[in-house]
Design a protein around this motif. Structure first.
Motif, PDB file in Angstrom:
ATOM      1  N   LEU A 158     -10.110 -36.473 -29.471  1.00  0.00           N
ATOM      2  CA  LEU A 158     -10.373 -37.321 -28.314  1.00  0.00           C
ATOM      3  C   LEU A 158      -9.084 -37.985 -27.817  1.00  0.00           C
ATOM      4  N   ARG A 190     -15.660 -44.624 -33.109  1.00  0.00           N
ATOM      5  CA  ARG A 190     -16.520 -45.261 -32.102  1.00  0.00           C
ATOM      6  C   ARG A 190     -15.697 -45.902 -30.983  1.00  0.00           C
ATOM      7  N   GLN A 220     -13.045 -44.017 -27.367  1.00  0.00           N
ATOM      8  CA  GLN A 220     -13.353 -43.791 -25.949  1.00  0.00           C
ATOM      9  C   GLN A 220     -12.892 -44.959 -25.078  1.00  0.00           C
ATOM     10  N   ASN A 221     -13.122 -46.189 -25.546  1.00  0.00           N
ATOM     11  CA  ASN A 221     -12.780 -47.377 -24.765  1.00  0.00           C
ATOM     12  C   ASN A 221     -11.344 -47.843 -24.965  1.00  0.00           C
ATOM     13  N   THR A 255     -14.154 -53.494 -27.821  1.00  0.00           N
ATOM     14  CA  THR A 255     -12.922 -52.890 -27.306  1.00  0.00           C
ATOM     15  C   THR A 255     -11.738 -53.607 -27.947  1.00  0.00           C
ATOM     16  N   THR A 271     -11.708 -38.039 -33.738  1.00  0.00           N
ATOM     17  CA  THR A 271     -10.912 -39.109 -33.131  1.00  0.00           C
ATOM     18  C   THR A 271      -9.604 -38.567 -32.571  1.00  0.00           C
ATOM     19  N   GLN A 300      -7.497 -35.599 -25.596  1.00  0.00           N
ATOM     20  CA  GLN A 300      -8.241 -35.468 -24.338  1.00  0.00           C
ATOM     21  C   GLN A 300      -8.102 -36.698 -23.446  1.00  0.00           C
ATOM     22  N   LEU A 301      -7.790 -37.846 -24.048  1.00  0.00           N
ATOM     23  CA  LEU A 301      -7.725 -39.108 -23.295  1.00  0.00           C
ATOM     24  C   LEU A 301      -6.274 -39.517 -22.996  1.00  0.00           C
ATOM     25  N   PRO A 306      -8.312 -45.859 -26.407  1.00  0.00           N
ATOM     26  CA  PRO A 306      -7.575 -44.760 -27.039  1.00  0.00           C
ATOM     27  C   PRO A 306      -6.160 -45.132 -27.466  1.00  0.00           C
TER      28      PRO A 306
END
Length: 278
Positions: A235, A199, A202-203, A168, A232, A238-239, A205
């Motif tokens: 996402l 990768r 998600q953790n 992270t 990417t 979306q995040l 953004p």
């Protein structure tokens, strides 16, 4: 003779450890550069195994320190010395020499260290490996953060390989990553970052979006692999990183690169529909 003594040192030590240990500095005569280089090269070039007790002899008698400063006739000798140091650092047997490599500001030695640590650890990453890598990255950052030379840029670019060790992103490590992102394309390494940011999104953004913006603002516009970049950015939308995602899309568009257009249109339309429904 000195080539053979260096080459067959582990075998000779097996036959008579006491004699080898008591004559170590005769086999590797540190005051005689010509003979020392021959015997040191004989050992490091042909030894496929790192023997801890032999390495400790080299370290104790000053041979490792000299090898780091010495200009060998064969670059392969220096590379093998660097690799032995990396292996000893990984096994916690020598925590000092690897930092001496960084402090020496020997560009080729540092690049070899970065590449070798990546090759050794990337396939089976453990938490302790990531922690060790981070201490090295931190040291490189401290030594080179104000250096804008071509050599420093090459080092930060090659550090793109070490993104694989990050789980992270946080405020502590962000400055290190930003310098790498800034110079990543100096040695054509941006595809490492593209792959790892997909990768990490998600953790982390927010930090992923900031690193993309840093790359773009420094003239680095990665397009390989497009599907990873598109994934990417989608996402990010979306995040809840819509604002930075749009900045990224617009920066690409301003540069005349349009493969993110459909994504920005899609989420722009969704945003308008959401407002209308409200």
């Amino acid at each position: 003779i000195f080539t053979i003594l260096g080459d067959y040192l582990p075998n000779l030590r097996f036959l008579d450890k006491e004699w080898i240990d008591s004559n170590f500095n005769r086999i590797f005569p540190i005051e005689n550069d010509n003979l020392w280089e021959i015997s040191i090269s004989g050992y490091f070039l042909y030894s496929s195994t790192v023997y801890t007790d032999i390495y400790e002899q080299f370290k104790q008698h000053g041979h490792i320190a000299k090898a780091l400063k010495y200009k060998f006739k064969s670059d392969n000798t220096k590379r093998k010395v660097i690799q032995h140091i990396c292996i000893m650092f990984n096994s916690l047997k020598d925590r000092e020499a690897i930092f001496e490599i960084i402090e020496s500001k020997d560009t080729e030695a540092i690049l070899e260290m970065i590449r070798f640590m990546w090759q050794v650890d990337r396939k089976n990453i453990k938490k302790e490996d990531s922690s060790k890598i981070f201490t090295l990255w931190q040291k490189i950052y401290e030594v080179y953060k104000k250096d804008t030379s071509r050599d420093a840029q090459a080092i930060f670019s090659t550090l793109s390989k070490w993104f694989v060790f990050i789980e992270t992103i946080n405020d502590e490590i962000l400055p290190y990553l930003q310098l790498t992102a800034k110079y990543t394309e100096k040695n054509h390494n941006s595809y490492f970052i593209v792959e790892e940011l997909e990768r990490l999104v998600q953790n982390s953004p927010k930090y992923v979006s900031l690193l993309y913006i840093d790359m773009l603002n420094n003239g680095v516009y990665p397009t390989y692999k497009q599907e990873q970049i598109q994934n990417t950015i989608e996402l990010l939308y979306q995040l809840n990183e819509q604002e930075n995602a749009l900045i990224i899309c617009n920066l690409y568009k301003k540069r005349g690169i349009y493969f993110l257009n459909e994504i920005s249109k899609k989420y722009s339309t969704l945003g308008k529909n959401s407002d209308n429904n409200s």
